[in-house]
Motif scaffolding. Structure first.
Motif, PDB file in Angstrom:
ATOM      1  N   SER A 187       1.675  -6.497   1.033  1.00 41.21           N
ATOM      2  CA  SER A 187       2.375  -5.328   0.488  1.00 41.21           C
ATOM      3  C   SER A 187       3.751  -5.179   1.130  1.00 41.21           C
ATOM      4  CB  SER A 187       1.551  -4.065   0.721  1.00 41.21           C
ATOM      5  OG  SER A 187       0.320  -4.138   0.036  1.00 41.21           O
ATOM      6  N   PHE A 188       3.811  -5.400   2.443  1.00 41.95           N
ATOM      7  CA  PHE A 188       5.106  -5.359   3.115  1.00 41.95           C
ATOM      8  C   PHE A 188       6.072  -6.374   2.509  1.00 41.95           C
ATOM      9  CE2 PHE A 188       7.531  -7.972   6.124  1.00 41.95           C
ATOM     10  CZ  PHE A 188       8.590  -7.097   6.375  1.00 41.95           C
ATOM     11  N   LEU A 189       5.617  -7.603   2.329  1.00 44.24           N
ATOM     12  CA  LEU A 189       6.485  -8.650   1.774  1.00 44.24           C
ATOM     13  C   LEU A 189       6.961  -8.268   0.376  1.00 44.24           C
ATOM     14  CD1 LEU A 189       7.732 -11.502   1.986  1.00 44.24           C
ATOM     15  CD2 LEU A 189       5.568 -12.392   1.051  1.00 44.24           C
ATOM     16  N   PHE A 190       6.053  -7.759  -0.447  1.00 49.72           N
ATOM     17  CA  PHE A 190       6.394  -7.363  -1.811  1.00 49.72           C
ATOM     18  C   PHE A 190       7.437  -6.247  -1.794  1.00 49.72           C
ATOM     19  CE2 PHE A 190       5.604  -5.151  -5.858  1.00 49.72           C
ATOM     20  CZ  PHE A 190       5.580  -6.233  -6.746  1.00 49.72           C
ATOM     21  N   MET A 191       7.229  -5.242  -0.959  1.00 52.81           N
ATOM     22  CA  MET A 191       8.165  -4.122  -0.861  1.00 52.81           C
ATOM     23  C   MET A 191       9.519  -4.581  -0.334  1.00 52.81           C
ATOM     24  SD  MET A 191       5.307  -1.459   0.601  1.00 52.81           S
ATOM     25  CE  MET A 191       6.299   0.016   0.746  1.00 52.81           C
ATOM     26  N   GLN A 192       9.491  -5.422   0.674  1.00 55.86           N
ATOM     27  CA  GLN A 192      10.729  -5.958   1.239  1.00 55.86           C
ATOM     28  C   GLN A 192      11.548  -6.699   0.189  1.00 55.86           C
ATOM     29  OE1 GLN A 192      10.622  -9.688   3.417  1.00 55.86           O
ATOM     30  NE2 GLN A 192      11.576  -8.669   5.195  1.00 55.86           N
ATOM     31  N   GLN A 193      10.875  -7.515  -0.599  1.00 52.40           N
ATOM     32  CA  GLN A 193      11.590  -8.320  -1.585  1.00 52.40           C
ATOM     33  C   GLN A 193      12.045  -7.501  -2.795  1.00 52.40           C
ATOM     34  OE1 GLN A 193      12.694 -11.471  -0.934  1.00 52.40           O
ATOM     35  NE2 GLN A 193      11.942 -10.769   1.064  1.00 52.40           N
ATOM     36  N   CYS A 194      11.319  -6.444  -3.122  1.00 50.52           N
ATOM     37  CA  CYS A 194      11.808  -5.517  -4.157  1.00 50.52           C
ATOM     38  C   CYS A 194      13.110  -4.871  -3.693  1.00 50.52           C
ATOM     39  CB  CYS A 194      10.770  -4.441  -4.443  1.00 50.52           C
ATOM     40  SG  CYS A 194       9.363  -4.984  -5.435  1.00 50.52           S
ATOM     41  N   ALA A 195      13.151  -4.477  -2.424  1.00 49.95           N
ATOM     42  CA  ALA A 195      14.368  -3.866  -1.872  1.00 49.95           C
ATOM     43  C   ALA A 195      15.512  -4.871  -1.830  1.00 49.95           C
ATOM     44  CB  ALA A 195      14.086  -3.299  -0.491  1.00 49.95           C
ATOM     45  N   ALA A 196      15.217  -6.114  -1.447  1.00 47.74           N
ATOM     46  CA  ALA A 196      16.250  -7.152  -1.411  1.00 47.74           C
ATOM     47  C   ALA A 196      16.794  -7.420  -2.808  1.00 47.74           C
ATOM     48  CB  ALA A 196      15.680  -8.433  -0.805  1.00 47.74           C
ATOM     49  N   TYR A 197      15.902  -7.394  -3.793  1.00 41.94           N
ATOM     50  CA  TYR A 197      16.326  -7.572  -5.186  1.00 41.94           C
ATOM     51  C   TYR A 197      17.287  -6.454  -5.597  1.00 41.94           C
ATOM     52  CZ  TYR A 197      16.190  -7.643 -10.251  1.00 41.94           C
ATOM     53  OH  TYR A 197      16.554  -7.648 -11.581  1.00 41.94           O
ATOM     54  N   PHE A 198      16.919  -5.211  -5.255  1.00 43.91           N
ATOM     55  CA  PHE A 198      17.793  -4.088  -5.595  1.00 43.91           C
ATOM     56  C   PHE A 198      19.157  -4.224  -4.934  1.00 43.91           C
ATOM     57  CE2 PHE A 198      19.541  -0.058  -4.039  1.00 43.91           C
ATOM     58  CZ  PHE A 198      19.912   0.510  -5.253  1.00 43.91           C
ATOM     59  N   GLN A 199      19.186  -4.592  -3.680  1.00 44.91           N
ATOM     60  CA  GLN A 199      20.465  -4.700  -2.986  1.00 44.91           C
ATOM     61  C   GLN A 199      21.338  -5.800  -3.579  1.00 44.91           C
ATOM     62  OE1 GLN A 199      19.575  -4.884   1.268  1.00 44.91           O
ATOM     63  NE2 GLN A 199      19.766  -2.656   1.370  1.00 44.91           N
ATOM     64  N   ARG A 200      20.702  -6.809  -4.147  1.00 41.04           N
ATOM     65  CA  ARG A 200      21.469  -7.868  -4.797  1.00 41.04           C
ATOM     66  C   ARG A 200      21.991  -7.434  -6.159  1.00 41.04           C
ATOM     67  NH1 ARG A 200      17.648 -11.814  -5.962  1.00 41.04           N
ATOM     68  NH2 ARG A 200      17.779 -11.528  -8.220  1.00 41.04           N
ATOM     69  N   GLU A 201      21.132  -6.795  -6.944  1.00 38.45           N
ATOM     70  CA  GLU A 201      21.469  -6.483  -8.332  1.00 38.45           C
ATOM     71  C   GLU A 201      22.167  -5.132  -8.500  1.00 38.45           C
ATOM     72  OE1 GLU A 201      21.097  -8.575 -10.904  1.00 38.45           O
ATOM     73  OE2 GLU A 201      20.391 -10.079  -9.460  1.00 38.45           O
ATOM     74  N   ARG A 202      21.887  -4.190  -7.588  1.00 42.10           N
ATOM     75  CA  ARG A 202      22.493  -2.856  -7.634  1.00 42.10           C
ATOM     76  C   ARG A 202      22.298  -2.161  -8.982  1.00 42.10           C
ATOM     77  NH1 ARG A 202      22.496  -1.741  -2.632  1.00 42.10           N
ATOM     78  NH2 ARG A 202      23.577   0.175  -3.276  1.00 42.10           N
ATOM     79  N   LYS A 203      21.065  -2.214  -9.494  1.00 35.11           N
ATOM     80  CA  LYS A 203      20.720  -1.463 -10.701  1.00 35.11           C
ATOM     81  C   LYS A 203      19.453  -0.672 -10.401  1.00 35.11           C
ATOM     82  CE  LYS A 203      18.553  -3.348 -14.092  1.00 35.11           C
ATOM     83  NZ  LYS A 203      18.086  -4.126 -15.270  1.00 35.11           N
ATOM     84  N   PRO A 204      19.252   0.468 -11.067  1.00 41.41           N
ATOM     85  CA  PRO A 204      18.101   1.321 -10.752  1.00 41.41           C
ATOM     86  C   PRO A 204      16.783   0.554 -10.764  1.00 41.41           C
ATOM     87  CG  PRO A 204      19.598   2.476 -12.203  1.00 41.41           C
ATOM     88  CD  PRO A 204      20.119   1.068 -12.100  1.00 41.41           C
ATOM     89  N   PHE A 205      15.953   0.849  -9.776  1.00 42.55           N
ATOM     90  CA  PHE A 205      14.688   0.130  -9.604  1.00 42.55           C
ATOM     91  C   PHE A 205      13.634   1.106  -9.104  1.00 42.55           C
ATOM     92  CE2 PHE A 205      11.505  -2.507  -7.647  1.00 42.55           C
ATOM     93  CZ  PHE A 205      11.544  -3.718  -8.326  1.00 42.55           C
ATOM     94  N   SER A 206      12.438   1.049  -9.719  1.00 42.26           N
ATOM     95  CA  SER A 206      11.333   1.909  -9.307  1.00 42.26           C
ATOM     96  C   SER A 206      10.145   1.052  -8.872  1.00 42.26           C
ATOM     97  CB  SER A 206      10.901   2.831 -10.454  1.00 42.26           C
ATOM     98  OG  SER A 206       9.776   3.606 -10.071  1.00 42.26           O
ATOM     99  N   LEU A 207       9.753   1.229  -7.621  1.00 43.37           N
ATOM    100  CA  LEU A 207       8.591   0.531  -7.065  1.00 43.37           C
ATOM    101  C   LEU A 207       7.433   1.514  -6.963  1.00 43.37           C
ATOM    102  CD1 LEU A 207       7.095  -1.716  -5.446  1.00 43.37           C
ATOM    103  CD2 LEU A 207       8.291  -0.873  -3.407  1.00 43.37           C
ATOM    104  N   VAL A 208       6.260   1.097  -7.450  1.00 37.22           N
ATOM    105  CA  VAL A 208       5.063   1.931  -7.355  1.00 37.22           C
ATOM    106  C   VAL A 208       4.006   1.189  -6.541  1.00 37.22           C
ATOM    107  CG1 VAL A 208       3.261   3.184  -8.585  1.00 37.22           C
ATOM    108  CG2 VAL A 208       5.547   2.997  -9.586  1.00 37.22           C
ATOM    109  N   ASN A 209       3.569   1.833  -5.470  1.00 32.66           N
ATOM    110  CA  ASN A 209       2.532   1.285  -4.603  1.00 32.66           C
ATOM    111  C   ASN A 209       1.205   1.968  -4.911  1.00 32.66           C
ATOM    112  OD1 ASN A 209       4.602  -0.087  -2.769  1.00 32.66           O
ATOM    113  ND2 ASN A 209       5.200   2.075  -2.607  1.00 32.66           N
ATOM    114  N   ILE A 210       0.124   1.219  -4.839  1.00 28.67           N
ATOM    115  CA  ILE A 210      -1.188   1.801  -5.110  1.00 28.67           C
ATOM    116  C   ILE A 210      -1.918   2.035  -3.785  1.00 28.67           C
ATOM    117  CG2 ILE A 210      -3.360   1.588  -6.348  1.00 28.67           C
ATOM    118  CD1 ILE A 210      -0.863   1.765  -8.141  1.00 28.67           C
ATOM    119  N   SER A 211      -2.029   3.303  -3.405  1.00 27.26           N
ATOM    120  CA  SER A 211      -2.770   3.675  -2.201  1.00 27.26           C
ATOM    121  C   SER A 211      -4.134   4.214  -2.636  1.00 27.26           C
ATOM    122  CB  SER A 211      -1.976   4.696  -1.376  1.00 27.26           C
ATOM    123  OG  SER A 211      -2.661   5.012  -0.188  1.00 27.26           O
ATOM    124  N   SER A 212      -4.609   5.269  -2.026  1.00 30.90           N
ATOM    125  CA  SER A 212      -5.948   5.791  -2.309  1.00 30.90           C
ATOM    126  C   SER A 212      -6.089   7.168  -1.665  1.00 30.90           C
ATOM    127  CB  SER A 212      -7.001   4.843  -1.716  1.00 30.90           C
ATOM    128  OG  SER A 212      -8.284   5.441  -1.677  1.00 30.90           O
TER     129      SER A 212
END
Length: 253
Positions: free
Chosen positions: A117-142
């Motif tokens: 989950s950390f890796l996925f979140m990290q890479q979503c953030a890296a993608y946003f910083q590269r593309e600079r377009k709105p991005f929504s990440l949804v994590n599934i907790s409990s």
């Protein structure tokens, strides 16, 4: 709500992931469906979607614990508007009762799930910083990332609430807030959904005991959770950031 958006769903071959992909397509989205087992995932999706809808789904094999593979995917993908992580990696000894859990298995399961989950979140953030377009990440907790387990509902059943699960799901909530604060940009959103128990053919005794702690519905159906995820992916929640939506029919009250 999601017309013309492109959404990545990790763990798309699972119970929640398969139904989510179907709903996202119904909402007008294009979906990149990712799973460690692409063949099983595509078989499930092909039974859930008609040919026209299936054309809006791109299936890929993705192991969230393979750092090089995940980083390579995010470095090459284009046009993402959001992502949902439904993956649930664990080892074969996952689910043991508290005093039967070995340290090696605890460490491995936390690493497999929380680390991925950390890796996925990290890479979503890296993608946003590269593309600079709105991005929504949804994590599934409990809900068990929010409250302590109600162990009485497991009496007289072989089931338990795994200690690894509680550790992972609570950590996910804070990791999401950490990421939100670190990126510090309202165009990058990281939120969580915390479902209550989802019905998956559990014993009648367990279902009955669980319902006693709820307000009427008891255990949830998959569709009871999907709407909150769609909302977080949509522009209707564009300034909702670092939050956790609890969907549990009052179980956590």
């Amino acid at each position: 709500m999601l017309k013309n958006k492109t959404i990545l769903v990790a763990g798309a071959g699972g119970l929640l992931g398969t139904r989510l992909v179907t709903t996202l397509v119904d909402q007008g989205a294009r979906v990149i469906a990712a799973d460690v087992d692409i063949h099983s995932m595509m078989e499930r999706l092909e039974t859930s979607l008609t040919g026209d809808c299936l054309a809006n789904v791109t299936g890929i094999q993705l192991d969230l614990n393979a750092s090089v593979q995940v980083k390579s995917f995010f470095s090459m993908v284009m046009g993402l508007d959001g992502a949902v992580n439904c993956a649930y990696p664990r080892n074969k000894k996952y689910g043991a009762k508290f005093f039967d859990v070995e340290l090696d298995d605890f460490n491995e399961n936390v690493s497999l799930h929380l680390g991925a989950s950390f890796l996925f979140m990290q890479q979503c953030a890296a993608y946003f910083q590269r593309e600079r377009k709105p991005f929504s990440l949804v994590n599934i907790s409990s809900i068990y990332g929010v409250i302590a387990p109600k162990f009485d509902i497991y009496n007289n059943t072989p089931m338990t609430m795994p200690v690894e699960y509680a550790a992972i799901k609570s950590a996910l909530l804070h990791l999401s807030k950490y990421l939100t604060s670190y990126v510090s940009d309202s165009h990058f959103r990281s939120n969580s959904v915390s479902p209550g128990g989802i019905f998956d053919n559990q014993s009648a005794l367990f279902v009955e005991e669980y319902k006693k702690h709820c307000l009427g519905k008891g255990m949830l159906d998959i569709d009871d959770v999907i709407g909150s995820i769609v909302f977080l992916l949509s522009d209707s929640s564009k300034y909702l950031n670092g939050q956790n939506l609890i969907v549990d029919d009052g179980f956590s009250l």
